[in-house]
Design a protein around this motif. Sequence first.
Motif, PDB file in Angstrom:
ATOM      1  N   PHE A 140      -3.234   3.654   4.555  1.00 27.23           N
ATOM      2  CA  PHE A 140      -3.049   2.322   5.117  1.00 27.23           C
ATOM      3  C   PHE A 140      -4.146   1.373   4.664  1.00 27.23           C
ATOM      4  O   PHE A 140      -5.258   1.782   4.362  1.00 27.23           O
ATOM      5  CB  PHE A 140      -3.029   2.408   6.644  1.00 27.23           C
ATOM      6  CG  PHE A 140      -1.718   2.903   7.185  1.00 27.23           C
ATOM      7  CD1 PHE A 140      -0.808   2.032   7.737  1.00 27.23           C
ATOM      8  CD2 PHE A 140      -1.394   4.249   7.113  1.00 27.23           C
ATOM      9  CE1 PHE A 140       0.407   2.478   8.218  1.00 27.23           C
ATOM     10  CE2 PHE A 140      -0.188   4.718   7.591  1.00 27.23           C
ATOM     11  CZ  PHE A 140       0.726   3.821   8.145  1.00 27.23           C
ATOM     12  N   PRO A 180      -7.065  -1.579   4.586  1.00 30.85           N
ATOM     13  CA  PRO A 180      -8.216  -1.870   5.454  1.00 30.85           C
ATOM     14  C   PRO A 180      -7.802  -2.803   6.584  1.00 30.85           C
ATOM     15  O   PRO A 180      -6.948  -3.675   6.428  1.00 30.85           O
ATOM     16  CB  PRO A 180      -9.203  -2.565   4.515  1.00 30.85           C
ATOM     17  CG  PRO A 180      -8.824  -2.093   3.151  1.00 30.85           C
ATOM     18  CD  PRO A 180      -7.328  -1.913   3.192  1.00 30.85           C
ATOM     19  N   THR A 238      -6.322  -1.854   9.350  1.00 28.29           N
ATOM     20  CA  THR A 238      -5.274  -1.278  10.184  1.00 28.29           C
ATOM     21  C   THR A 238      -5.876  -0.717  11.470  1.00 28.29           C
ATOM     22  O   THR A 238      -6.930  -0.086  11.452  1.00 28.29           O
ATOM     23  CB  THR A 238      -4.527  -0.162   9.439  1.00 28.29           C
ATOM     24  OG1 THR A 238      -3.933  -0.698   8.254  1.00 28.29           O
ATOM     25  CG2 THR A 238      -3.448   0.473  10.307  1.00 28.29           C
ATOM     26  N   VAL A 239      -5.193  -0.950  12.572  1.00 28.23           N
ATOM     27  CA  VAL A 239      -5.554  -0.380  13.868  1.00 28.23           C
ATOM     28  C   VAL A 239      -4.592   0.771  14.135  1.00 28.23           C
ATOM     29  O   VAL A 239      -3.373   0.587  14.078  1.00 28.23           O
ATOM     30  CB  VAL A 239      -5.453  -1.429  14.992  1.00 28.23           C
ATOM     31  CG1 VAL A 239      -5.716  -0.785  16.359  1.00 28.23           C
ATOM     32  CG2 VAL A 239      -6.403  -2.587  14.745  1.00 28.23           C
ATOM     33  N   PHE A 240      -5.127   1.948  14.396  1.00 24.30           N
ATOM     34  CA  PHE A 240      -4.293   3.113  14.709  1.00 24.30           C
ATOM     35  C   PHE A 240      -4.306   3.350  16.208  1.00 24.30           C
ATOM     36  O   PHE A 240      -5.372   3.479  16.813  1.00 24.30           O
ATOM     37  CB  PHE A 240      -4.783   4.360  13.961  1.00 24.30           C
ATOM     38  CG  PHE A 240      -4.535   4.258  12.493  1.00 24.30           C
ATOM     39  CD1 PHE A 240      -3.296   4.567  11.958  1.00 24.30           C
ATOM     40  CD2 PHE A 240      -5.534   3.808  11.643  1.00 24.30           C
ATOM     41  CE1 PHE A 240      -3.046   4.429  10.603  1.00 24.30           C
ATOM     42  CE2 PHE A 240      -5.303   3.673  10.293  1.00 24.30           C
ATOM     43  CZ  PHE A 240      -4.058   3.990   9.764  1.00 24.30           C
ATOM     44  N   ARG A 286     -13.018   1.311   7.107  1.00 25.08           N
ATOM     45  CA  ARG A 286     -11.714   0.739   6.745  1.00 25.08           C
ATOM     46  C   ARG A 286     -10.782   0.468   7.922  1.00 25.08           C
ATOM     47  O   ARG A 286      -9.939  -0.412   7.841  1.00 25.08           O
ATOM     48  CB  ARG A 286     -10.991   1.683   5.782  1.00 25.08           C
ATOM     49  CG  ARG A 286     -11.630   1.778   4.410  1.00 25.08           C
ATOM     50  CD  ARG A 286     -10.913   2.772   3.490  1.00 25.08           C
ATOM     51  NE  ARG A 286      -9.467   2.747   3.554  1.00 25.08           N
ATOM     52  CZ  ARG A 286      -8.672   2.011   2.758  1.00 25.08           C
ATOM     53  NH1 ARG A 286      -9.200   1.232   1.855  1.00 25.08           N
ATOM     54  NH2 ARG A 286      -7.354   2.089   2.877  1.00 25.08           N
ATOM     55  N   HIS A 287     -10.901   1.245   8.999  1.00 27.05           N
ATOM     56  CA  HIS A 287      -9.887   1.215  10.042  1.00 27.05           C
ATOM     57  C   HIS A 287     -10.494   1.225  11.444  1.00 27.05           C
ATOM     58  O   HIS A 287     -11.669   1.559  11.618  1.00 27.05           O
ATOM     59  CB  HIS A 287      -8.965   2.437   9.908  1.00 27.05           C
ATOM     60  CG  HIS A 287      -8.280   2.535   8.604  1.00 27.05           C
ATOM     61  ND1 HIS A 287      -8.461   3.615   7.761  1.00 27.05           N
ATOM     62  CD2 HIS A 287      -7.427   1.702   7.965  1.00 27.05           C
ATOM     63  CE1 HIS A 287      -7.730   3.437   6.668  1.00 27.05           C
ATOM     64  NE2 HIS A 287      -7.106   2.285   6.761  1.00 27.05           N
ATOM     65  N   CYS A 308      -3.760   8.221   7.793  1.00 29.61           N
ATOM     66  CA  CYS A 308      -4.506   6.969   7.902  1.00 29.61           C
ATOM     67  C   CYS A 308      -5.100   6.499   6.577  1.00 29.61           C
ATOM     68  O   CYS A 308      -5.230   5.292   6.358  1.00 29.61           O
ATOM     69  CB  CYS A 308      -5.567   7.041   8.991  1.00 29.61           C
ATOM     70  SG  CYS A 308      -6.894   8.205   8.723  1.00 29.61           S
ATOM     71  N   THR A 338      -6.341  -6.461  17.093  1.00 35.72           N
ATOM     72  CA  THR A 338      -5.716  -7.155  15.964  1.00 35.72           C
ATOM     73  C   THR A 338      -5.999  -8.634  16.017  1.00 35.72           C
ATOM     74  O   THR A 338      -5.753  -9.352  15.097  1.00 35.72           O
ATOM     75  CB  THR A 338      -4.198  -6.926  15.933  1.00 35.72           C
ATOM     76  OG1 THR A 338      -3.599  -7.503  17.085  1.00 35.72           O
ATOM     77  CG2 THR A 338      -3.861  -5.447  15.831  1.00 35.72           C
TER      78      THR A 338
END
Length: 145
Positions: A64, A66, A68-70, A91-92, A61, A145
């Motif tokens: 990736f 800033p 980003t959706v995991f 960041r995520h 992670c 998102t």
Amino acid sequence: MPPRPLPLVGFLSDFGLADTYVGSVKGVLLGLNPALRVVDLTHAVPPQDVAAGAFALASACGDFPPGTVFLAVVDPGVGTDRAGIVAATDRHFFVGPDNGLLALALRRGGARAIHRLAREDLYRRPVSPTFHGRDVFAPAAAHLT
């Protein structure tokens, strides 16, 4: 002003690639947000190995951008009363089962907020008792998102 990057989902699971499960989850993600980019972290986590999934997620992670959706799904407790969660670091964002899968990434990234997934109106219907990755977690990730 530079163009805004397309929303990004990093997807990790123990689903393997021998069937349609990964494709079905991606279909739900893209159905809710056709502008998404979906990056496969891995789908080769050993079945139900939460610790291996947690290590893989935390290892990847940080690479990736800033925002980003995991979406992480290694869920031996699917069909039980274990909660689904959404969490944020500086960041995520992270979506998955509350079973320790997200813990290492959140520890490394400095968790700022953790919430139980409770917006059942956002779930895909009907919710399968054995496929929360598609019906609960993917919609949550897409809506983030």
